[in-house]
Design an enzyme around this catalytic site. Structure first.
Site, PDB file in Angstrom:
ATOM      1  N   LYS A  84     -27.369   0.446 -17.547  1.00 57.56           N
ATOM      2  CA  LYS A  84     -27.664   0.468 -19.146  1.00 57.56           C
ATOM      3  C   LYS A  84     -27.959  -0.767 -19.532  1.00 57.56           C
ATOM      4  O   LYS A  84     -28.542  -1.322 -20.644  1.00 57.56           O
ATOM      5  CB  LYS A  84     -26.640   1.064 -19.787  1.00 57.56           C
ATOM      6  N   ASP A  95     -15.119  -2.438 -15.229  1.00 52.68           N
ATOM      7  CA  ASP A  95     -14.701  -1.802 -16.419  1.00 52.68           C
ATOM      8  C   ASP A  95     -13.018  -2.102 -16.549  1.00 52.68           C
ATOM      9  O   ASP A  95     -12.183  -1.708 -15.783  1.00 52.68           O
ATOM     10  CB  ASP A  95     -14.448  -0.159 -15.871  1.00 52.68           C
ATOM     11  N   LYS A 153      -4.573  -9.745 -28.999  1.00 55.79           N
ATOM     12  CA  LYS A 153      -5.474 -11.152 -29.306  1.00 55.79           C
ATOM     13  C   LYS A 153      -4.386 -12.184 -29.203  1.00 55.79           C
ATOM     14  O   LYS A 153      -4.489 -13.370 -28.938  1.00 55.79           O
ATOM     15  CB  LYS A 153      -6.209 -11.074 -30.388  1.00 55.79           C
ATOM     16  N   SER A 182      -9.585 -15.133 -28.384  1.00 54.93           N
ATOM     17  CA  SER A 182      -8.759 -14.653 -28.886  1.00 54.93           C
ATOM     18  C   SER A 182      -9.299 -14.122 -30.428  1.00 54.93           C
ATOM     19  O   SER A 182     -10.785 -13.821 -30.457  1.00 54.93           O
ATOM     20  CB  SER A 182      -7.624 -15.731 -29.392  1.00 54.93           C
ATOM     21  N   ASN A 230     -14.546 -12.668 -22.380  1.00 53.06           N
ATOM     22  CA  ASN A 230     -15.256 -12.461 -23.713  1.00 53.06           C
ATOM     23  C   ASN A 230     -15.312 -10.961 -23.872  1.00 53.06           C
ATOM     24  O   ASN A 230     -15.088 -10.699 -25.293  1.00 53.06           O
ATOM     25  CB  ASN A 230     -16.733 -13.039 -23.632  1.00 53.06           C
ATOM     26  N   TYR A 251      -4.613  -4.358 -31.933  1.00 59.33           N
ATOM     27  CA  TYR A 251      -5.573  -5.356 -31.806  1.00 59.33           C
ATOM     28  C   TYR A 251      -5.138  -6.910 -32.038  1.00 59.33           C
ATOM     29  O   TYR A 251      -5.256  -7.653 -31.098  1.00 59.33           O
ATOM     30  CB  TYR A 251      -6.770  -5.240 -33.001  1.00 59.33           C
TER      31      TYR A 251
END
Length: 320
Positions: free
Chosen positions: A58, A83, A188, A157, A110, A184
């Site tokens: 993909k 993954d 980070k 981050s 990333n 989240y």
């Protein structure tokens, strides 16, 4: 460290005039957004980039522009399946790279997800903690032998680290209410602490690590937000900054958002950025105001003791 770049600089401007022929980079998540732009900027200057994607078939069309840039600039892009929500996939990816053998001049962590509904990875970790942090922790540690002398680790981050410190007791929200943006933020903060401890462990080899706040940009990262929710977030950010007497937050284009990653990986003095949190192509100042949308880094995201504790907890949770 003299710095001629700022929040408006692009990845192409940061790398202008630099020949990266013979240099080799690993970037996770190159099928879209900042990762794809980072890869494009590097291969344009002759670099070889190994880019991880969840589905190489993909991703082929999504990365066609990067392949074209590589052919014109003398670089090369190789896609590799990864993954991050599966430690089995992480180990398979790392083992393939270890078997191939060539060293990396930099690894750029990333890939990531943002503010997902509650869920778990294949191995039972909270989704954001598992993908954004633990998967990368396992991958990078397994690949540490492939880092060349003087190499760099760049870990993305986010300003969202200001929302929450890591929770070493209940990292997977098993005993507390789940809040997507808190999760989240914790993930980070964890990535920043990972860079701190990795830098401490590997600096004797001349390898330095830093975390990066790329800047806010309209990539597909906030895919879990509706348009109304995203607009509401922007309004909340603007109001919070205004109340604190801060200028409006900058919405970067994708080239600007990738600039600090390539600056850290190639241009910056690695000894000046080692163990630091970077934003706008510079070392960010410590700013412990509780405003989650302020600039700078919260001190807890650079805490050396907390970084060691997180590393130890991570080793308990997974077998590298």
């Amino acid at each position: 460290m003299t710095n001629k770049f700022d929040s408006t600089s692009t990845a192409d401007e940061v790398l202008a005039g630099i020949d990266l022929t013979g240099k080799r980079f690993l970037i996770t998540g190159v099928s879209s957004g900042i990762g794809r732009e980072t890869a494009r900027a590097l291969v344009t200057r002759g670099a070889t980039v190994v880019g991880t994607v969840k589905d190489p078939a993909k991703a082929a069309s999504a990365t066609s522009a990067v392949h074209n840039a590589a052919s014109q600039g003398g670089g090369n892009l190789k896609l590799l399946s990864l993954d991050l929500a599966s430690l089995q996939s992480v180990r398979a990816c790392a083992d393939q790279l270890l078997a191939d053998g060539p060293l990396f001049d930099a690894i750029i962590v990333n890939a990531g997800v943002m503010a997902t509904p509650f869920g778990q990875t294949v191995d039972g970790f909270e989704t954001q903690f598992g993908i954004n942090y633990l998967g990368h922790f396992a991958l990078v540690n397994r690949l540490a032998p492939l880092l060349a002398e003087g190499a760099r680790l760049v870990v993305l981050s986010s300003q969202a680290h200001r929302v929450a410190d890591v929770d070493l007791v209940d990292p997977n929200f098993e005993h507390q209410e789940y809040h997507p943006f808190v999760a989240y933020g914790r993930s980070k903060t964890a990535t920043s602490l990972f860079a701190v401890e990795f830098d401490r462990r590997y600096r004797a080899r001349g390898i330095r690590a830093a975390s990066v706040m790329p800047g806010n940009s309209l990539t597909d990262l906030p895919r879990n937000f509706s348009q109304e929710e995203l607009q509401g977030l922007f309004e909340t950010v603007g109001k919070a900054r205004a109340e604190a007497g801060l200028p409006p937050g900058q919405l970067k284009d994708i080239g600007q958002a990738a600039a600090t990653s390539v600056w850290a990986a190639v241009v910056a003095d690695k000894d000046a950025i080692g163990g630091q949190y970077l934003e706008d192509c510079a070392v960010a100042p410590v700013n412990d105001t509780p405003n989650p949308f302020a600039d700078g880094v919260r001190s807890y995201a650079l805490d050396a003791d907390k970084a060691r504790q997180l590393w130890a907890k991570s080793e308990e949770l997974i077998i590298i």
